[in-house]
Design a protein around this motif. Structure first.
Motif, PDB file in Angstrom:
ATOM      1  N   GLN A  96     -17.188  87.167  67.092  1.00 36.93           N
ATOM      2  CA  GLN A  96     -16.229  86.605  66.128  1.00 36.93           C
ATOM      3  C   GLN A  96     -16.604  85.193  65.678  1.00 36.93           C
ATOM      4  O   GLN A  96     -16.245  84.761  64.596  1.00 36.93           O
ATOM      5  CB  GLN A  96     -14.827  86.567  66.752  1.00 36.93           C
ATOM      6  N   HIS A  97     -17.286  84.442  66.559  1.00 39.30           N
ATOM      7  CA  HIS A  97     -17.573  83.023  66.265  1.00 39.30           C
ATOM      8  C   HIS A  97     -19.072  82.788  66.425  1.00 39.30           C
ATOM      9  O   HIS A  97     -19.551  82.442  67.507  1.00 39.30           O
ATOM     10  CB  HIS A  97     -16.796  82.113  67.225  1.00 39.30           C
ATOM     11  N   GLU A  98     -19.802  82.946  65.326  1.00 41.21           N
ATOM     12  CA  GLU A  98     -21.262  82.956  65.440  1.00 41.21           C
ATOM     13  C   GLU A  98     -21.878  81.606  65.776  1.00 41.21           C
ATOM     14  O   GLU A  98     -22.950  81.532  66.374  1.00 41.21           O
ATOM     15  CB  GLU A  98     -21.878  83.496  64.140  1.00 41.21           C
ATOM     16  N   SER A  99     -21.190  80.539  65.411  1.00 38.46           N
ATOM     17  CA  SER A  99     -21.810  79.217  65.616  1.00 38.46           C
ATOM     18  C   SER A  99     -21.584  78.687  67.035  1.00 38.46           C
ATOM     19  O   SER A  99     -22.009  77.590  67.364  1.00 38.46           O
ATOM     20  CB  SER A  99     -21.251  78.223  64.607  1.00 38.46           C
ATOM     21  N   VAL A 100     -20.909  79.466  67.863  1.00 41.92           N
ATOM     22  CA  VAL A 100     -20.572  78.987  69.216  1.00 41.92           C
ATOM     23  C   VAL A 100     -21.101  79.976  70.248  1.00 41.92           C
ATOM     24  O   VAL A 100     -21.104  81.184  70.023  1.00 41.92           O
ATOM     25  CB  VAL A 100     -19.034  78.877  69.379  1.00 41.92           C
ATOM     26  N   ARG A 101     -21.590  79.447  71.372  1.00 42.05           N
ATOM     27  CA  ARG A 101     -21.989  80.311  72.483  1.00 42.05           C
ATOM     28  C   ARG A 101     -20.775  80.434  73.408  1.00 42.05           C
ATOM     29  O   ARG A 101     -20.237  79.416  73.853  1.00 42.05           O
ATOM     30  CB  ARG A 101     -23.162  79.651  73.219  1.00 42.05           C
ATOM     31  N   VAL A 102     -20.331  81.653  73.659  1.00 43.51           N
ATOM     32  CA  VAL A 102     -19.173  81.841  74.547  1.00 43.51           C
ATOM     33  C   VAL A 102     -19.662  82.462  75.856  1.00 43.51           C
ATOM     34  O   VAL A 102     -20.326  83.503  75.855  1.00 43.51           O
ATOM     35  CB  VAL A 102     -18.089  82.740  73.894  1.00 43.51           C
ATOM     36  N   LEU A 103     -19.352  81.800  76.949  1.00 42.56           N
ATOM     37  CA  LEU A 103     -19.778  82.278  78.275  1.00 42.56           C
ATOM     38  C   LEU A 103     -18.553  82.355  79.173  1.00 42.56           C
ATOM     39  O   LEU A 103     -17.511  81.773  78.877  1.00 42.56           O
ATOM     40  CB  LEU A 103     -20.791  81.293  78.890  1.00 42.56           C
ATOM     41  N   ASN A 104     -18.696  83.050  80.292  1.00 49.34           N
ATOM     42  CA  ASN A 104     -17.565  83.093  81.227  1.00 49.34           C
ATOM     43  C   ASN A 104     -18.065  82.905  82.647  1.00 49.34           C
ATOM     44  O   ASN A 104     -19.213  83.240  82.966  1.00 49.34           O
ATOM     45  CB  ASN A 104     -16.809  84.416  81.119  1.00 49.34           C
ATOM     46  N   TYR A 105     -17.227  82.297  83.465  1.00 50.33           N
ATOM     47  CA  TYR A 105     -17.522  82.184  84.889  1.00 50.33           C
ATOM     48  C   TYR A 105     -16.209  82.086  85.645  1.00 50.33           C
ATOM     49  O   TYR A 105     -15.145  81.886  85.049  1.00 50.33           O
ATOM     50  CB  TYR A 105     -18.457  80.998  85.184  1.00 50.33           C
ATOM     51  N   SER A 106     -16.290  82.203  86.966  1.00 47.56           N
ATOM     52  CA  SER A 106     -15.068  82.165  87.756  1.00 47.56           C
ATOM     53  C   SER A 106     -14.881  80.802  88.421  1.00 47.56           C
ATOM     54  O   SER A 106     -15.806  80.243  89.008  1.00 47.56           O
ATOM     55  CB  SER A 106     -15.119  83.238  88.846  1.00 47.56           C
ATOM     56  N   ALA A 143     -19.175  70.988  75.090  1.00 47.07           N
ATOM     57  CA  ALA A 143     -18.609  72.224  75.653  1.00 47.07           C
ATOM     58  C   ALA A 143     -17.091  72.106  75.759  1.00 47.07           C
ATOM     59  O   ALA A 143     -16.547  71.011  75.899  1.00 47.07           O
ATOM     60  CB  ALA A 143     -19.197  72.490  77.036  1.00 47.07           C
ATOM     61  N   PHE A 144     -16.437  73.246  75.688  1.00 46.50           N
ATOM     62  CA  PHE A 144     -14.992  73.307  75.912  1.00 46.50           C
ATOM     63  C   PHE A 144     -14.734  74.327  77.015  1.00 46.50           C
ATOM     64  O   PHE A 144     -15.342  75.398  77.035  1.00 46.50           O
ATOM     65  CB  PHE A 144     -14.255  73.722  74.629  1.00 46.50           C
ATOM     66  N   PHE A 145     -13.867  73.973  77.940  1.00 45.04           N
ATOM     67  CA  PHE A 145     -13.556  74.852  79.071  1.00 45.04           C
ATOM     68  C   PHE A 145     -12.146  75.394  78.878  1.00 45.04           C
ATOM     69  O   PHE A 145     -11.178  74.643  78.941  1.00 45.04           O
ATOM     70  CB  PHE A 145     -13.653  74.070  80.391  1.00 45.04           C
ATOM     71  N   LEU A 146     -12.070  76.686  78.597  1.00 44.27           N
ATOM     72  CA  LEU A 146     -10.762  77.310  78.410  1.00 44.27           C
ATOM     73  C   LEU A 146     -10.428  78.107  79.680  1.00 44.27           C
ATOM     74  O   LEU A 146     -11.025  79.166  79.939  1.00 44.27           O
ATOM     75  CB  LEU A 146     -10.788  78.228  77.179  1.00 44.27           C
ATOM     76  N   ILE A 147      -9.514  77.560  80.450  1.00 43.02           N
ATOM     77  CA  ILE A 147      -9.123  78.234  81.694  1.00 43.02           C
ATOM     78  C   ILE A 147      -8.197  79.392  81.327  1.00 43.02           C
ATOM     79  O   ILE A 147      -7.244  79.211  80.569  1.00 43.02           O
ATOM     80  CB  ILE A 147      -8.375  77.249  82.621  1.00 43.02           C
ATOM     81  N   VAL A 148      -8.516  80.550  81.837  1.00 40.46           N
ATOM     82  CA  VAL A 148      -7.645  81.696  81.620  1.00 40.46           C
ATOM     83  C   VAL A 148      -6.853  81.814  82.915  1.00 40.46           C
ATOM     84  O   VAL A 148      -7.368  82.270  83.937  1.00 40.46           O
ATOM     85  CB  VAL A 148      -8.478  82.964  81.331  1.00 40.46           C
ATOM     86  N   GLY A 149      -5.624  81.320  82.891  1.00 41.06           N
ATOM     87  CA  GLY A 149      -4.944  81.176  84.178  1.00 41.06           C
ATOM     88  C   GLY A 149      -3.437  81.120  84.081  1.00 41.06           C
ATOM     89  O   GLY A 149      -2.838  81.625  83.141  1.00 41.06           O
ATOM     90  N   SER A 150      -2.864  80.469  85.072  1.00 37.98           N
ATOM     91  CA  SER A 150      -1.410  80.404  85.190  1.00 37.98           C
ATOM     92  C   SER A 150      -0.961  78.948  85.037  1.00 37.98           C
ATOM     93  O   SER A 150      -1.783  78.042  84.892  1.00 37.98           O
ATOM     94  CB  SER A 150      -1.001  80.910  86.574  1.00 37.98           C
ATOM     95  N   LYS A 160     -19.857  73.523  70.823  1.00 39.04           N
ATOM     96  CA  LYS A 160     -20.991  74.457  70.673  1.00 39.04           C
ATOM     97  C   LYS A 160     -21.015  75.506  71.796  1.00 39.04           C
ATOM     98  O   LYS A 160     -21.645  76.546  71.660  1.00 39.04           O
ATOM     99  CB  LYS A 160     -22.320  73.682  70.690  1.00 39.04           C
ATOM    100  N   THR A 161     -20.399  75.198  72.940  1.00 38.72           N
ATOM    101  CA  THR A 161     -20.314  76.193  74.021  1.00 38.72           C
ATOM    102  C   THR A 161     -18.856  76.277  74.466  1.00 38.72           C
ATOM    103  O   THR A 161     -18.229  75.241  74.727  1.00 38.72           O
ATOM    104  CB  THR A 161     -21.181  75.785  75.228  1.00 38.72           C
ATOM    105  N   LEU A 162     -18.357  77.502  74.519  1.00 40.13           N
ATOM    106  CA  LEU A 162     -16.993  77.705  75.010  1.00 40.13           C
ATOM    107  C   LEU A 162     -17.092  78.487  76.319  1.00 40.13           C
ATOM    108  O   LEU A 162     -17.622  79.603  76.341  1.00 40.13           O
ATOM    109  CB  LEU A 162     -16.174  78.489  73.983  1.00 40.13           C
ATOM    110  N   PHE A 163     -16.625  77.875  77.396  1.00 39.24           N
ATOM    111  CA  PHE A 163     -16.596  78.578  78.684  1.00 39.24           C
ATOM    112  C   PHE A 163     -15.205  79.160  78.892  1.00 39.24           C
ATOM    113  O   PHE A 163     -14.206  78.421  78.841  1.00 39.24           O
ATOM    114  CB  PHE A 163     -16.881  77.606  79.838  1.00 39.24           C
ATOM    115  N   LEU A 164     -15.135  80.466  79.135  1.00 38.80           N
ATOM    116  CA  LEU A 164     -13.872  81.069  79.573  1.00 38.80           C
ATOM    117  C   LEU A 164     -13.912  81.036  81.092  1.00 38.80           C
ATOM    118  O   LEU A 164     -14.823  81.611  81.700  1.00 38.80           O
ATOM    119  CB  LEU A 164     -13.768  82.523  79.104  1.00 38.80           C
ATOM    120  N   VAL A 165     -12.961  80.347  81.692  1.00 35.32           N
ATOM    121  CA  VAL A 165     -13.026  80.143  83.142  1.00 35.32           C
ATOM    122  C   VAL A 165     -11.952  80.983  83.813  1.00 35.32           C
ATOM    123  O   VAL A 165     -10.749  80.777  83.575  1.00 35.32           O
ATOM    124  CB  VAL A 165     -12.851  78.649  83.500  1.00 35.32           C
TER     125      VAL A 165
END
Ligand code: SF4
Length: 427
Positions: free
Chosen positions: A135-145, A45-52, A108-113
């Motif tokens: 856009q990216h079929e081979s990856v599951r993209v999820l989001n959480y806070s 998994a990769f955790f992409l923080i959407v932040g400052s 395989k999983t991208l979390f938008l945090v």
């Protein structure tokens, strides 16, 4: 900023005592911190923080002790934008996500945090996740806070696991399975797999799974056992999928681990002789390992500031198995349902507090002058300067402490600051 005394509805022990509920300034990390242990646990998994920039700095310092060649988290910095700039923000997020995924085909999983800056709150991350999934079929993209407005640091794990629940495959109607819920160190998970196997309890699955393709199936035959006490939302989401919780204390200390395993064994109808045969040796090892620290800890007063939500199970171990006296046990949230087997095991003399008004709590701590104070990093230094011994709550989350084989390490974590204090005094 109010404080109120509220009676708890439960029946026994500490469950009958009043709980001090406080609302005020809090001293606790936000839910982004959970990424530090979650990215180690979920290996693809990769955790992409959407932040400052603040979020980026927090993650750097929280994970700063570890050196990564290829870290599996990053921050997309979205700040200083007005509403007109939001379209650009979405484009930028898409660009950063595409860059990450191109560079890391193993993900395989991208979390938008999500985080707290107002620019991020204005972004709809669930729509962004849906867009990126297309856009990216081979990856599951999820989001959480992981925002500090909505989560304290262990709640970041709760919101992350909650986001995984709708993704879990449907279990066959007729299958009865055990789901262990809450991130555990791999070594601890392996020990539990062996014990459940020897007991004949199974099939056993874990949430989170180590790899995305191993997501556990869930359905009406799923019985779930919480390994961590901070998973209120995840538990509710699993129940919506038909799973039922097995009521148990948490697997901390020799007694807690035994009771946790026993709760599952009872559901599977394991007879007492077999249960005893399987757990006798590891339980004896746990008791011996804890015994070494009993002289140091027994009779000492401990004060917990609210931090990880592990406070109540930890207080139970320290009181029941190591003879410590509980001055105050603070917890950010008191989930009475999930703590139904913990609260009655606390002594009625322990003051329970929920939430925080940090100044009032510091006053109570100074007045009590406990032998050991468990608190966040921000409070530890000032309290040490006032001559109080402290233990960083975050260490208890980062260290494997669950299960029989870790019970000695758990006791040592609390004994070490007291032993250090004694050495300094002698010196
Ligand atoms: Fe700070 Fe909020 Fe970012 Fe956490 S999510 S680091 S509290 S700005």
């Amino acid at each position: 900023m109010t404080a109120a005394l509220v009676s708890t509805p439960s029946e026994a022990g500490c469950a009958e005592t009043d709980v001090l509920r406080e609302r005020g300034q809090r001293e606790v990390f936000c839910g982004l911190t959970g990424i530090v242990w979650l990215h180690r646990k979920i290996q693809d998994a990769f955790f992409l923080i959407v932040g400052s920039r603040t979020c980026a700095h927090l993650m750097q310092s929280a994970a700063g002790v570890m050196i990564f060649a290829e870290p599996r988290f990053a921050t997309a910095i979205i700040e200083e934008r007005d509403l007109a700039g939001m379209a650009d923000a979405n484009e930028e997020l898409d660009r950063v996500a595409a860059q990450v995924l191109a560079r890391r085909p193993d993900i395989k999983t991208l979390f938008l945090v999500g985080s707290c800056p107002s620019e991020v709150i204005k972004l709809d991350l669930s729509r962004a996740a849906a867009r990126l999934n297309q856009q990216h079929e081979s990856v599951r993209v999820l989001n959480y806070s992981g925002s500090g407005i909505e989560t304290t640091f262990t709640e970041g794990e709760d919101t992350c696991l909650e986001s995984l629940v709708p993704e879990l495959p449907q279990a066959p109607e007729t299958e009865t399975s055990l789901l262990v819920v809450g991130a555990l160190a791999d070594v601890v998970e392996d020990q539990f797999i062996r014990l459940f196997d020897q007991l004949g309890v199974g099939p056993v699955r874990f949430l989170p799974a180590r790899r995305s393709e191993e997501l556990p199936a869930v359905g009406p035959g799923t019985r779930y056992l919480l390994a961590q006490p901070f998973l209120g939302r995840t538990g509710a989401a699993l129940e919506d999928r038909g799973a039922k919780r097995i009521s148990a204390p948490f697997p901390l200390g020799a007694k807690g681990t035994e009771a946790w395993l026993k709760a599952a064994a009872d559901v599977w109808g394991v007879d007492q002789d077999r249960f005893e045969t399987v757990i006798a040796a590891p339980r004896a090892r746990a008791q011996r390992a804890m015994e070494r620290y009993k002289d140091t800890l027994s009779g000492k007063q401990i004060f917990f500031f609210p931090d990880s939500q592990l406070e109540i199970p930890l207080a139970r171990v320290l009181h029941e198995e190591l003879g410590m006296q509980l001055t105050e046990v603070g917890t950010p949230y008191l989930h009475r349902g999930h703590l139904d087997c913990e609260l009655p095991r606390l002594p009625a003399s322990a003051r329970l507090s929920e939430g925080q008004h940090v100044d009032k709590q510091l006053d109570r701590c100074r007045q009590a002058r406990p032998d050991l104070t468990v608190c966040g990093l921000g409070l530890a230094n000032p309290l040490e300067a006032e001559g109080l011994s402290t233990k960083w709550a975050i260490e208890l989350v980062f260290t494997p402490i669950q299960g029989f084989e870790q019970a000695g390490d758990l006791a040592e974590l609390f004994a070490r600051p007291l032993m250090r204090r004694d050495i300094l005094r002698v010196g």
